[in-house]
Motif scaffolding. Sequence first.
Motif, short mmCIF file in Angstrom:
data_model
loop_
_atom_site.label_atom_id
_atom_site.label_comp_id
_atom_site.label_asym_id
_atom_site.label_seq_id
_atom_site.Cartn_x
_atom_site.Cartn_y
_atom_site.Cartn_z
N UNK A 1 0.55 7.75 -0.29
CA UNK A 1 -0.46 6.71 -0.03
C UNK A 1 -0.51 5.70 -1.17
N UNK A 2 -0.61 4.43 -0.82
CA UNK A 2 -0.71 3.37 -1.81
C UNK A 2 -1.97 2.55 -1.54
N UNK A 3 -2.59 2.05 -2.61
CA UNK A 3 -3.81 1.25 -2.48
C UNK A 3 -3.47 -0.18 -2.09
N UNK A 4 -2.87 -0.31 -0.90
CA UNK A 4 -2.45 -1.61 -0.39
C UNK A 4 -2.74 -1.67 1.10
N UNK A 5 -2.69 -2.89 1.66
CA UNK A 5 -2.80 -3.03 3.10
C UNK A 5 -1.40 -3.19 3.70
N UNK B 1 11.05 4.23 3.89
CA UNK B 1 10.20 3.71 4.96
C UNK B 1 8.84 3.33 4.38
N UNK B 2 8.53 2.05 4.38
CA UNK B 2 7.25 1.56 3.87
C UNK B 2 6.38 1.18 5.06
N UNK B 3 5.36 1.97 5.34
CA UNK B 3 4.45 1.74 6.47
C UNK B 3 5.21 1.50 7.77
N UNK B 4 6.10 2.41 8.08
CA UNK B 4 6.83 2.35 9.35
C UNK B 4 6.12 3.25 10.36
N UNK B 5 5.82 2.75 11.57
CA UNK B 5 5.12 3.56 12.58
C UNK B 5 6.07 4.49 13.33
N UNK B 6 6.37 5.63 12.74
CA UNK B 6 7.37 6.53 13.32
C UNK B 6 6.93 7.15 14.63
N UNK C 1 12.30 8.55 1.69
CA UNK C 1 10.98 8.31 1.13
C UNK C 1 10.13 7.63 2.19
N UNK C 2 8.82 7.92 2.16
CA UNK C 2 7.89 7.29 3.10
C UNK C 2 6.60 6.93 2.36
N UNK C 3 6.01 5.81 2.76
CA UNK C 3 4.77 5.33 2.14
C UNK C 3 3.80 4.89 3.23
#
Length: 257
Positions: free
Chosen positions: A223-227, A135-140, A189-191
């Motif tokens: 956390x990733x340094x991305x938008x 899950x990449x920036x998924x609003x769970x 996995x989640x980001x």
Amino acid sequence: MSELVKVSEAGDDRVGDVVFVHGLGGNPRDYWMADPSKPGTFWPEWIAKDFPNLGVWSLGYDAAKFAWQGTAMPLVDRATHALALLDADEIGAKPIVFITHSMGGLLVKQMIRNGLDFGDVRWKAIADATRGICFISTPHTGADLANYVKFLTRFLATVAVKDLEANDPRLLELNRWYRNHAFTRFKTQAYCEKKVTGWKGLGVIVVDDRSADPGLPGVVPVPLDEDHLSICKPLSRDALLYKRVRRLVKECLINPR
């Protein structure tokens, strides 16, 4: 138009499938490219090259006709449609890993639920064959949907944003169901993003670390340094996201533990 793009079908020695599912406002190819003018940045192909005995696919759906419920194709119906697309290419006969971004993660959770609940043997096979989900920036959760709703309003006005906002309890209920069914079934996995999305003057973190948390024991959103728009587009094979996703695929489909 909904479609399942074949990135790599592998062959008779295929041992599993990796399915990418984009978020709203994208297509199954450009969405996963750091630079659409450079075909080499389409990272599903990196997975295909690293694992030649895996089928790799990119699921596309019509974002302009997506809704949480009511006015367009609701999430439940969109998930059923997606199951039929996968089944048509015989996805479900081998173990599966889903790679998702944003609303694509909610779509996959609903697909798993429909597969287990609707009584279709082939759709159940897809749910049963799932071994991992990224899950990449998924609003769970509905911890704070305000920024996500702002993003959707600017990004794709045709989405039933008010329905999503008004039916926050449904989002929570879907996540509760997933927590109860995912703990023993899948590796997860989640980001989460850590930069504000400045697209069209938005200037917010679209999915914060609370909403990106699926609430599973031992699963901590990285956390990733991305938008919100760049987080699903790794620049190279050395990117943390790609290396961790590659390991997830390997652990779930090549060397399962």
